[in-house]
Design an enzyme around this catalytic site. Structure first.
Site, PDB file in Angstrom:
ATOM      1  N   CYS B 119       0.879  -1.166   0.000  1.00 46.47           N
ATOM      2  CA  CYS B 119       0.000   0.000   0.000  1.00 46.47           C
ATOM      3  C   CYS B 119       0.913   1.211   0.000  1.00 46.47           C
ATOM      4  O   CYS B 119       1.539   1.504   1.028  1.00 46.47           O
ATOM      5  CB  CYS B 119      -0.910   0.005   1.220  1.00 46.47           C
ATOM      6  N   CYS B 122      -0.719   4.211   2.415  1.00 53.27           N
ATOM      7  CA  CYS B 122      -0.769   4.105   3.881  1.00 53.27           C
ATOM      8  C   CYS B 122      -0.279   2.710   4.256  1.00 53.27           C
ATOM      9  O   CYS B 122       0.884   2.400   3.994  1.00 53.27           O
ATOM     10  CB  CYS B 122      -2.152   4.438   4.451  1.00 53.27           C
ATOM     11  N   SER B 123      -1.117   1.878   4.842  1.00 56.12           N
ATOM     12  CA  SER B 123      -0.643   0.541   5.200  1.00 56.12           C
ATOM     13  C   SER B 123      -1.779  -0.468   5.102  1.00 56.12           C
ATOM     14  O   SER B 123      -1.907  -1.343   5.955  1.00 56.12           O
ATOM     15  CB  SER B 123      -0.036   0.548   6.606  1.00 56.12           C
ATOM     16  N   CYS B 124      -2.610  -0.352   4.070  1.00 57.63           N
ATOM     17  CA  CYS B 124      -3.720  -1.279   3.861  1.00 57.63           C
ATOM     18  C   CYS B 124      -3.182  -2.705   3.796  1.00 57.63           C
ATOM     19  O   CYS B 124      -2.183  -2.968   3.112  1.00 57.63           O
ATOM     20  CB  CYS B 124      -4.449  -0.953   2.563  1.00 57.63           C
TER      21      CYS B 124
END
Lengths: 93, 216, 115
Positions: B119, B122-124
């Site tokens: 991602c 962000c940090s999906c």
């Protein structure tokens, strides 16, 4: 019925508005191919402000890595895929 | 760019150069802020302590072993594999792993194609199936580089991909979460589903590793 | 304009593949955020937007759960669930309490962030 079908050649809008945008900068202005249609999803650009708004069709779009990075080291078959909302995609030749 | 400041001060990894912090000390303003927010929200009846505890327990109960069970089932049951590729949420739910709020899409590695997930925004991560992402998945270095030089990044994880295998990087930019279904290692015909699941690593389901023949 | 978290393709150095278990407070922060989210008071979209608003140096200044905590704080104020005054007063109380019980061991640079 979604506007774009798998196989459609698209170009990502090359715009740089402020706000909460989920179309990565590195894909703006790049050409890719629609891989699949996921359905309609809430638009993060309004949801980020806790505002209602129409859902947007979401597509998986496949880009050739060599089209994204002029100095790409790897196979010409390598690809990058991203999930992009309808209003960021323009039909391309 | 010669500025390597990021890396020396990348707190995203926690304090990995120092011994782990004892849990009974408070070290930062934001840690105090977190305690203060929790107390205020409980005092105001917005959340309860039991609810917070429930979510911590729920989070702790989700581990990469859940994803490994999905992968192993797909290896041994071709009808399940088809269902998984068609509708990840429904297939995971069949095995008792509900995924809510996001759409799970399984992508399958083959002889010709290797998938890897990131991602960049962000940090999906498929938290409902694999648990919390590893620190490196959230790091600037991984997020910035894997879309541009996936083969070099994979090499840093010890994964050398043949030139004729196409790399497909999935950037989770929206409501979709990706699960990589690694290739079943050779020489595992005699293993049952549980033994197969034990072979499946977290990193192979993110796509930075492959399951090698004869591993374990 | 490039959002602070939109970093795909930017030049970066080696990846540190070392993993670490979450500290207790990080688990608490994760659980608190999930509980608030379950009440419809903070969507992932709102959380991401708040984190982006922390600026371009947030990745260097703050750890992952520090960013989440800052986002939760801003979100509670913007939704009218808490006021900044309430938060500041509570932070001061918590700090005082932790100092008295000997649980406070602030890292260098943290002292001056406190209200």
């Amino acid at each position: 019925m979604s506007r774009l079908s798998p196989g459609a050649v698209v170009r990502v809008r090359e715009d740089y508005p402020p706000g909460h945008i989920r179309t990565p900068i590195y894909l703006r202005g790049k050409q890719g191919v629609v891989e699949r249609h996921f359905g309609a999803f809430g638009n993060p650009e309004t949801l980020a402000y806790n505002l209602p708004g129409p859902k947007k069709d979401l597509y998986k779009v496949r880009f050739r890595a060599a089209d994204l990075w002029p100095d790409y080291q790897g196979s010409p078959k390598d690809t990058v895929e991203a999930d992009l909302y309808d209003h960021w995609l323009e039909a391309s030749a | 760019m010669s500025d390597h400041h990021h890396h020396d001060h990348d707190h995203d990894h926690g304090h990995h150069h120092a011994p782990p912090q004892p849990d009974d000390k408070v070290h930062s303003y934001h840690q105090i802020l977190s305690i203060a927010l929790k107390e205020l929200l409980i005092e105001k009846g917005v959340v309860t302590a039991a609810e917070v505890r429930h979510f911590i327990e729920k989070r702790d109960s989700i581990t990469p072993a859940n994803g490994a069970k999905v992968v192993a089932r797909a290896w041994v049951d071709s009808a399940f594999r088809e269902r998984l590729l068609a509708d990840g949420n429904a297939a995971a739910a069949e095995l008792g792993f509900p995924i809510t709020g996001t759409k799970l899409v399984a992508v399958e590695n083959t002889q010709d194609t290797h998938n890897v997930v990131v991602c960049t925004l962000c940090s999906c991560y498929p938290r409902d199936l694999l648990g919390l992402p590893p620190a490196w998945y959230k790091s600037r270095a991984y997020r910035a580089r894997v879309v541009r030089e996936p083969r070099a990044v994979l090499r840093e994880f010890g994964t050398e991909l043949p030139g004729d295998v196409a790399v497909r990087v999935h950037d989770s930019t929206a409501d979709i979460r990706f699960l990589v279904v690694p290739q079943r290692p050779q020489g595992t015909q005699n293993l049952d589903e549980d033994a197969l699941a034990a072979l499946v690593t977290r990193d192979s389901m993110i796509g930075v590793a492959r399951l090698e023949e004869g591993a374990h | 304009m490039r959002s602070p978290q939109d970093i795909g393709g930017l030049p970066e150095g080696p990846i540190d593949a070392a993993d670490h278990a979450l500290n207790f407070w990080e688990k608490q922060a994760d659980g608190l955020r999930a509980a608030v989210g379950s009440k419809g008071l903070m969507s992932s979209h709102e959380s991401r937007r708040a984190i982006e608003s922390l600026g371009h140096d947030a990745m260097e200044r703050l750890t992952y759960y520090e960013r989440w905590t800052a986002a939760l704080s801003m979100q509670m104020v913007s939704r009218g669930v808490l006021t900044q005054d309430e938060i500041d007063v509570k932070v001061a109380q918590v700090r005082q309490r932790l100092a008295e019980t000997g649980e406070l061991e602030l890292r260098p640079g943290e002292q001056e962030k406190l209200p």
